[in-house]
Design an enzyme around this catalytic site. Sequence first.
Site, PDB file in Angstrom:
ATOM      1  N   ASN A  11       0.836  -1.215   0.000  1.00  9.68           N
ATOM      2  CA  ASN A  11       0.000   0.000   0.000  1.00  9.68           C
ATOM      3  C   ASN A  11       0.865   1.257   0.000  1.00  9.68           C
ATOM      4  OD1 ASN A  11      -3.025  -0.432   0.116  1.00  9.68           O
ATOM      5  ND2 ASN A  11      -2.310  -1.964   1.595  1.00  9.68           N
ATOM      6  N   ARG A  13       5.055   2.672  25.238  1.00  9.80           N
ATOM      7  CA  ARG A  13       4.416   2.955  23.948  1.00  9.80           C
ATOM      8  C   ARG A  13       4.479   4.458  23.647  1.00  9.80           C
ATOM      9  NH1 ARG A  13       1.346  -0.458  21.258  1.00  9.80           N
ATOM     10  NH2 ARG A  13       1.063  -1.889  22.980  1.00  9.80           N
ATOM     11  N   MET A  63       1.816  -2.450  12.311  1.00 13.80           N
ATOM     12  CA  MET A  63       1.247  -3.437  13.230  1.00 13.80           C
ATOM     13  C   MET A  63       1.478  -3.087  14.704  1.00 13.80           C
ATOM     14  SD  MET A  63      -0.169  -5.318  11.070  1.00 13.80           S
ATOM     15  CE  MET A  63      -0.655  -6.798  11.948  1.00 13.80           C
ATOM     16  N   HIS A  72      -7.895  -0.688   6.078  1.00 11.93           N
ATOM     17  CA  HIS A  72      -8.223  -1.977   6.700  1.00 11.93           C
ATOM     18  C   HIS A  72      -8.875  -2.864   5.643  1.00 11.93           C
ATOM     19  CE1 HIS A  72      -9.131  -4.728   9.952  1.00 11.93           C
ATOM     20  NE2 HIS A  72     -10.338  -4.875   9.423  1.00 11.93           N
ATOM     21  N   GLU A 116      -9.624   3.742  19.361  1.00 13.25           N
ATOM     22  CA  GLU A 116     -10.038   2.341  19.317  1.00 13.25           C
ATOM     23  C   GLU A 116      -9.624   1.741  17.978  1.00 13.25           C
ATOM     24  OE1 GLU A 116     -12.407   4.884  19.506  1.00 13.25           O
ATOM     25  OE2 GLU A 116     -12.052   5.032  21.665  1.00 13.25           O
ATOM     26  N   ASP A 160      -9.297   0.167  14.472  1.00 13.40           N
ATOM     27  CA  ASP A 160     -10.148   0.064  13.277  1.00 13.40           C
ATOM     28  C   ASP A 160     -11.468   0.825  13.415  1.00 13.40           C
ATOM     29  OD1 ASP A 160      -8.161  -1.477  12.064  1.00 13.40           O
ATOM     30  OD2 ASP A 160      -8.963  -3.314  12.928  1.00 13.40           O
ATOM     31  N   GLU A 179      -7.362  -2.306  -2.530  1.00 12.36           N
ATOM     32  CA  GLU A 179      -6.745  -1.395  -1.547  1.00 12.36           C
ATOM     33  C   GLU A 179      -5.790  -0.430  -2.248  1.00 12.36           C
ATOM     34  OE1 GLU A 179      -5.030  -3.106   2.062  1.00 12.36           O
ATOM     35  OE2 GLU A 179      -6.189  -4.918   1.744  1.00 12.36           O
TER      36      GLU A 179
END
Length: 218
Positions: free
Chosen positions: A13, A64, A89, A108, A142, A144, A173
């Site tokens: 992509n 994170r 990811m 997605h 949240e 997706d 995509e």
Amino acid sequence: MKVGVLISGRGSNMDALINACRNEDFPARIVCVLSNKAEAPGLQIAEQDNVPTHVVDHRQFESREDFDAQVTKILRSYEVDVVCLAGFMRILSSAFVSDWHNRLLNIHPSLLPAFKGLHVHERVLEAGVRFTGCTVHFVRPEMDEGPIIVQSAVPVMPDDTPDSLARRVLNTEHRCYPHALKLMAEGKLEIVGETVTVHGQSQLSVGAVPATINPPDK
Ligand code: GRF
């Protein structure tokens, strides 16, 4: 419009976005590609395309938030306007998502809000749905979730395997993501509530990219 792309793997992509941006008429440029994995094959593709790359190894950070702050620092050094997640990811912290509010896009491989999360094509086949597809959306904390920019429907064939279905969806995509980025760069997207209004053209011709023909303004 300056765009940074975050990847973790193959980068097909990302490649589609880089190729679209090569067209002089395209209103955006990919200015950098970041990966959290040094071995991501997409990094080599970006390098061959002369796009600057950076590896930010998440294992080197205590939290994170620290990892995300380093990513933001690099993106800012390129004066990035918009960030595209393309097979990235890692779950992003709410601080990162809010720093890039309405300037952070994801793709997605399903027709959201159906089939969020991983192993999408397996679950699509198990559910027996007749159509699946892909979605480009603005990112919210949240996974997706977020206002939908573009979707494209893809038929599920009786003899599909997860791999054959993934290939068919991936093919679409590669057209949807550049299309969504172009709408964004042209200033045609307005977020009203948590849905996207596309200005200038009808929602049907812009927001729904047909699976088998090119987007109308491509
Ligand atoms: C794509 O299917 C995308 O929808 C999902 O991860 C996959 C990434 O593939 N988020 P690639 O790295 O762009 O080839």
